[in-house]
Design a protein around this motif. Sequence first.
Motif, PDB file in Angstrom:
ATOM      1  N   ILE A  54       0.870  -1.180   0.000  1.00  0.00           N
ATOM      2  CA  ILE A  54       0.000   0.000   0.000  1.00  0.00           C
ATOM      3  C   ILE A  54       0.907   1.230   0.000  1.00  0.00           C
ATOM      4  O   ILE A  54       1.702   1.407   0.919  1.00  0.00           O
ATOM      5  N   PRO A  55       0.815   2.061  -1.023  1.00  0.00           N
ATOM      6  CA  PRO A  55       1.699   3.229  -1.078  1.00  0.00           C
ATOM      7  C   PRO A  55       1.401   4.230   0.037  1.00  0.00           C
ATOM      8  O   PRO A  55       0.252   4.411   0.434  1.00  0.00           O
ATOM      9  N   VAL A  56       2.460   4.823   0.555  1.00  0.00           N
ATOM     10  CA  VAL A  56       2.335   5.895   1.544  1.00  0.00           C
ATOM     11  C   VAL A  56       2.620   7.195   0.805  1.00  0.00           C
ATOM     12  O   VAL A  56       3.600   7.300   0.076  1.00  0.00           O
ATOM     13  N   GLU A 110      -2.519  10.207   5.954  1.00  0.00           N
ATOM     14  CA  GLU A 110      -3.082  10.052   7.301  1.00  0.00           C
ATOM     15  C   GLU A 110      -4.352  10.885   7.474  1.00  0.00           C
ATOM     16  O   GLU A 110      -5.180  10.609   8.333  1.00  0.00           O
ATOM     17  N   ASP A 111      -4.530  11.897   6.625  1.00  0.00           N
ATOM     18  CA  ASP A 111      -5.733  12.731   6.679  1.00  0.00           C
ATOM     19  C   ASP A 111      -6.808  12.269   5.701  1.00  0.00           C
ATOM     20  O   ASP A 111      -7.916  12.795   5.709  1.00  0.00           O
ATOM     21  N   PHE A 112      -6.471  11.302   4.848  1.00  0.00           N
ATOM     22  CA  PHE A 112      -7.407  10.823   3.842  1.00  0.00           C
ATOM     23  C   PHE A 112      -8.569  10.108   4.516  1.00  0.00           C
ATOM     24  O   PHE A 112      -8.386   9.222   5.338  1.00  0.00           O
ATOM     25  N   ARG A 113      -9.804  10.495   4.192  1.00  0.00           N
ATOM     26  CA  ARG A 113     -10.986   9.929   4.852  1.00  0.00           C
ATOM     27  C   ARG A 113     -11.666   8.851   4.012  1.00  0.00           C
ATOM     28  O   ARG A 113     -12.644   8.266   4.432  1.00  0.00           O
ATOM     29  N   GLY A 114     -11.141   8.602   2.835  1.00  0.00           N
ATOM     30  CA  GLY A 114     -11.715   7.566   1.982  1.00  0.00           C
ATOM     31  C   GLY A 114     -11.219   6.179   2.383  1.00  0.00           C
ATOM     32  O   GLY A 114     -10.568   6.004   3.410  1.00  0.00           O
ATOM     33  N   LYS A 115     -11.510   5.229   1.566  1.00  0.00           N
ATOM     34  CA  LYS A 115     -11.138   3.845   1.840  1.00  0.00           C
ATOM     35  C   LYS A 115      -9.991   3.443   0.924  1.00  0.00           C
ATOM     36  O   LYS A 115     -10.053   3.667  -0.287  1.00  0.00           O
ATOM     37  N   ILE A 116      -8.925   2.856   1.492  1.00  0.00           N
ATOM     38  CA  ILE A 116      -7.805   2.347   0.712  1.00  0.00           C
ATOM     39  C   ILE A 116      -7.877   0.822   0.766  1.00  0.00           C
ATOM     40  O   ILE A 116      -7.876   0.225   1.839  1.00  0.00           O
TER      41      ILE A 116
END
Length: 137
Positions: A69-71, A76-82
């Motif tokens: 999973i790319p960083v 860290e602020d992303f609210r979507g789904k990875i």
Amino acid sequence: REMQEYARAYAHAFNLYSCIKLNCKLVNLAPDAQNRWVVSYTNTKERRHYQITASFVVLCTGIHTTPSIPVFPGNEDFRGKIVHSKDLKDLPDLEGKRVVLVGNGRSQSDLQAEIAVAQSAGSVLLLNRKAHWPLPM
């Protein structure tokens, strides 16, 4: 899933299961004087080391068993789904969602096609490190 079913049926039809070594770590692979392969491997479940000689070797590294999973800055602020493609057994509900597919491998191509057929995503963005020109085989 279709590819997995195809591979299983193929292995069964041609009696390949006896040739397949699962749960193994390759230690060394080298050609010998007769142009065959000397294969040294460890069975990780048995914790035993083996060496065999073979005319053909197919390495199936299990690239999708440990997701990468790319960083990225701000994730860290992303609210979507990875989600990694290995965790997608069925296409989730993408109705109106903005979708980003990262990478240009087989999984990405398969997901891209499935999403296009479903025609439910609001938008789809493909991210690749460098230009990729897939050709039909």
